[in-house]
Design a protein around this motif. Structure first.
Motif, PDB file in Angstrom:
ATOM      1  N   GLY A 203      13.699  18.933  -7.034  1.00  0.00           N
ATOM      2  CA  GLY A 203      12.844  18.041  -7.817  1.00  0.00           C
ATOM      3  C   GLY A 203      13.017  16.566  -7.520  1.00  0.00           C
ATOM      4  O   GLY A 203      13.142  15.754  -8.425  1.00  0.00           O
ATOM      5  N   ILE A 204      13.016  16.196  -6.232  1.00  0.00           N
ATOM      6  CA  ILE A 204      13.181  14.776  -5.896  1.00  0.00           C
ATOM      7  C   ILE A 204      11.839  14.042  -5.868  1.00  0.00           C
ATOM      8  O   ILE A 204      10.798  14.641  -5.612  1.00  0.00           O
ATOM      9  N   SER A 205      11.885  12.747  -6.126  1.00  0.00           N
ATOM     10  CA  SER A 205      10.693  11.895  -6.069  1.00  0.00           C
ATOM     11  C   SER A 205      11.040  10.618  -5.311  1.00  0.00           C
ATOM     12  O   SER A 205      12.098  10.022  -5.542  1.00  0.00           O
ATOM     13  N   PHE A 206      10.166  10.225  -4.399  1.00  0.00           N
ATOM     14  CA  PHE A 206      10.339   8.941  -3.702  1.00  0.00           C
ATOM     15  C   PHE A 206       9.005   8.534  -3.107  1.00  0.00           C
ATOM     16  O   PHE A 206       8.052   9.313  -3.094  1.00  0.00           O
ATOM     17  N   GLU A 207       8.938   7.296  -2.632  1.00  0.00           N
ATOM     18  CA  GLU A 207       7.687   6.854  -2.024  1.00  0.00           C
ATOM     19  C   GLU A 207       7.943   5.979  -0.810  1.00  0.00           C
ATOM     20  O   GLU A 207       9.020   5.397  -0.663  1.00  0.00           O
ATOM     21  N   VAL A 208       6.927   5.919   0.052  1.00  0.00           N
ATOM     22  CA  VAL A 208       6.987   5.089   1.252  1.00  0.00           C
ATOM     23  C   VAL A 208       5.707   4.254   1.281  1.00  0.00           C
ATOM     24  O   VAL A 208       4.608   4.801   1.151  1.00  0.00           O
ATOM     25  N   HIS A 209       5.866   2.947   1.416  1.00  0.00           N
ATOM     26  CA  HIS A 209       4.707   2.057   1.481  1.00  0.00           C
ATOM     27  C   HIS A 209       4.386   1.725   2.932  1.00  0.00           C
ATOM     28  O   HIS A 209       5.257   1.778   3.800  1.00  0.00           O
TER      29      HIS A 209
ATOM     30  N   ASN B  90       0.829  -1.210   0.000  1.00  0.00           N
ATOM     31  CA  ASN B  90       0.000   0.000   0.000  1.00  0.00           C
ATOM     32  C   ASN B  90       0.858   1.253   0.000  1.00  0.00           C
ATOM     33  O   ASN B  90       1.614   1.479   0.944  1.00  0.00           O
ATOM     34  N   LEU B  91       0.684   2.062  -1.032  1.00  0.00           N
ATOM     35  CA  LEU B  91       1.439   3.311  -1.111  1.00  0.00           C
ATOM     36  C   LEU B  91       0.878   4.275  -0.073  1.00  0.00           C
ATOM     37  O   LEU B  91      -0.305   4.567  -0.057  1.00  0.00           O
ATOM     38  N   MET B  92       1.750   4.751   0.807  1.00  0.00           N
ATOM     39  CA  MET B  92       1.288   5.623   1.878  1.00  0.00           C
ATOM     40  C   MET B  92       1.662   7.077   1.576  1.00  0.00           C
ATOM     41  O   MET B  92       0.849   7.971   1.651  1.00  0.00           O
ATOM     42  N   LEU B  93       2.926   7.267   1.227  1.00  0.00           N
ATOM     43  CA  LEU B  93       3.415   8.621   0.958  1.00  0.00           C
ATOM     44  C   LEU B  93       4.068   8.638  -0.417  1.00  0.00           C
ATOM     45  O   LEU B  93       4.900   7.788  -0.737  1.00  0.00           O
ATOM     46  N   GLU B  94       3.666   9.612  -1.222  1.00  0.00           N
ATOM     47  CA  GLU B  94       4.239   9.739  -2.567  1.00  0.00           C
ATOM     48  C   GLU B  94       4.726  11.178  -2.728  1.00  0.00           C
ATOM     49  O   GLU B  94       3.952  12.122  -2.578  1.00  0.00           O
ATOM     50  N   VAL B  95       6.014  11.316  -2.988  1.00  0.00           N
ATOM     51  CA  VAL B  95       6.625  12.633  -3.172  1.00  0.00           C
ATOM     52  C   VAL B  95       7.082  12.705  -4.630  1.00  0.00           C
ATOM     53  O   VAL B  95       7.816  11.828  -5.090  1.00  0.00           O
TER      54      VAL B  95
ATOM     55  N   ASN C 204       1.679  13.533  -1.693  1.00  0.00           N
ATOM     56  CA  ASN C 204       0.381  12.898  -1.441  1.00  0.00           C
ATOM     57  C   ASN C 204       0.508  11.896  -0.308  1.00  0.00           C
ATOM     58  O   ASN C 204       1.462  11.104  -0.274  1.00  0.00           O
ATOM     59  N   TYR C 205      -0.447  11.947   0.624  1.00  0.00           N
ATOM     60  CA  TYR C 205      -0.467  11.014   1.741  1.00  0.00           C
ATOM     61  C   TYR C 205      -1.767  10.226   1.663  1.00  0.00           C
ATOM     62  O   TYR C 205      -2.846  10.807   1.644  1.00  0.00           O
ATOM     63  N   ARG C 206      -1.656   8.919   1.541  1.00  0.00           N
ATOM     64  CA  ARG C 206      -2.835   8.047   1.365  1.00  0.00           C
ATOM     65  C   ARG C 206      -3.743   8.568   0.246  1.00  0.00           C
ATOM     66  O   ARG C 206      -4.963   8.652   0.400  1.00  0.00           O
ATOM     67  N   GLY C 207      -3.100   9.021  -0.853  1.00  0.00           N
ATOM     68  CA  GLY C 207      -3.851   9.460  -2.026  1.00  0.00           C
ATOM     69  C   GLY C 207      -4.402  10.872  -1.961  1.00  0.00           C
ATOM     70  O   GLY C 207      -5.018  11.348  -2.907  1.00  0.00           O
ATOM     71  N   LYS C 208      -4.169  11.583  -0.843  1.00  0.00           N
ATOM     72  CA  LYS C 208      -4.665  12.964  -0.728  1.00  0.00           C
ATOM     73  C   LYS C 208      -3.492  13.932  -0.759  1.00  0.00           C
ATOM     74  O   LYS C 208      -2.471  13.700  -0.115  1.00  0.00           O
ATOM     75  N   THR C 209      -3.661  15.037  -1.479  1.00  0.00           N
ATOM     76  CA  THR C 209      -2.564  16.011  -1.546  1.00  0.00           C
ATOM     77  C   THR C 209      -2.384  16.724  -0.203  1.00  0.00           C
ATOM     78  O   THR C 209      -3.353  16.971   0.514  1.00  0.00           O
TER      79      THR C 209
END
Length: 239
Positions: free
Chosen positions: A25-31, A5-10, A64-69
């Motif tokens: 301009g970094i991008s990463f994610e936390v599940h 489950n994707l929790m945090l998306e940057v 985005n956190y749990r799909g919300k900006t």
């Protein structure tokens, strides 16, 4: 723990201080269920990234956190959504007792019956704080203050905790202790995003890591992969 489950998306995160671009301009994610660490030298943009997620500094791009900006969401609302930050320098209230510091973290919770369960959970992870309940926060040792700061984040019932340099300034034996606590906290269901100077300890405990260099991500991989990477060893693990 499942990390599907994707929790945090940057995405394309940018942070500027005046004319200086701290994060470019970094991008990463936390599940969900992961420990993810950001490592890098001082001034690489690690703490700024956490502050942006917490809503305490302006930023560009997408978080985005749990799909919300989180764009335009005030810091107190972000805490209510489930993101708790343990800032660098701990930020505990020195004149308040350990118990009062922990109680403060529950101010916006409605589930009063659950609060006592959380006190129990916190004392299971931090037996030392239980012994110091009525002591003012300012009289605790550095390691105990750090534990109190982490415990306070747990009391806010965050599903995700942002830890900014939790081992900074601590004796090696306390560094071990703090990382034991981080693992325990994660095992009991808290997702962790960790910024840490001690790259060796961070990567040993993390599922995945990202290496930040002057505001950009230069490498990413599992904790194990990065620990074994020659460039990471050379730059951050003392060769």
């Amino acid at each position: 723990m499942s990390a599907s489950n994707l929790m945090l998306e940057v995405k394309n995160l940018t942070i500027s201080y005046g004319n200086i671009k701290a994060v470019k301009g970094i991008s990463f994610e936390v599940h969900e269920g992961e420990i993810v660490t950001l490592i890098g030298a001082n001034g690489a943009g690690k703490s700024s990234t956490l502050r942006a997620i917490s809503g305490v500094i302006p930023w560009g791009g997408e978080i985005n956190y749990r799909g919300k900006t989180l764009k335009g969401v005030p810091a107190d609302r972000i805490v209510a959504m489930g993101i708790a930050q343990v800032p660098e320098g701990r930020g505990i209230f020195g004149s308040l007792t350990v118990q009062e510091n922990l109680k403060l973290a529950t101010w916006q919770r409605k589930d009063k019956s659950e609060i006592s369960k959380d006190f129990e959970r916190v004392f299971t992870i931090f037996p030392r704080l239980k012994e110091r309940l009525s002591q003012p926060g300012g009289t605790l040792s550095g390691g105990e203050q750090q534990m109190l700061a982490v415990a306070r984040a747990l009391m806010s019932r965050g599903s995700m905790v942002l830890l900014d340099e939790p081992s900074m300034g601590l004796a090696p034996v306390l560094v071990q202790e703090i990382f034991r606590v981080i693992s325990e906290m994660n095992a009991s269901g808290t997702t962790v995003l960790l910024v840490e100077q001690n790259a060796n300890m961070a990567l040993r405990h993390a599922n995945r890591g990202y290496v930040l260099e002057t505001g950009t991500i230069s490498m990413s991989g599992s904790g194990e992969q990065l620990l074994g990477d020659a460039r990471v060893k050379e730059a951050y693990l003392g060769g």
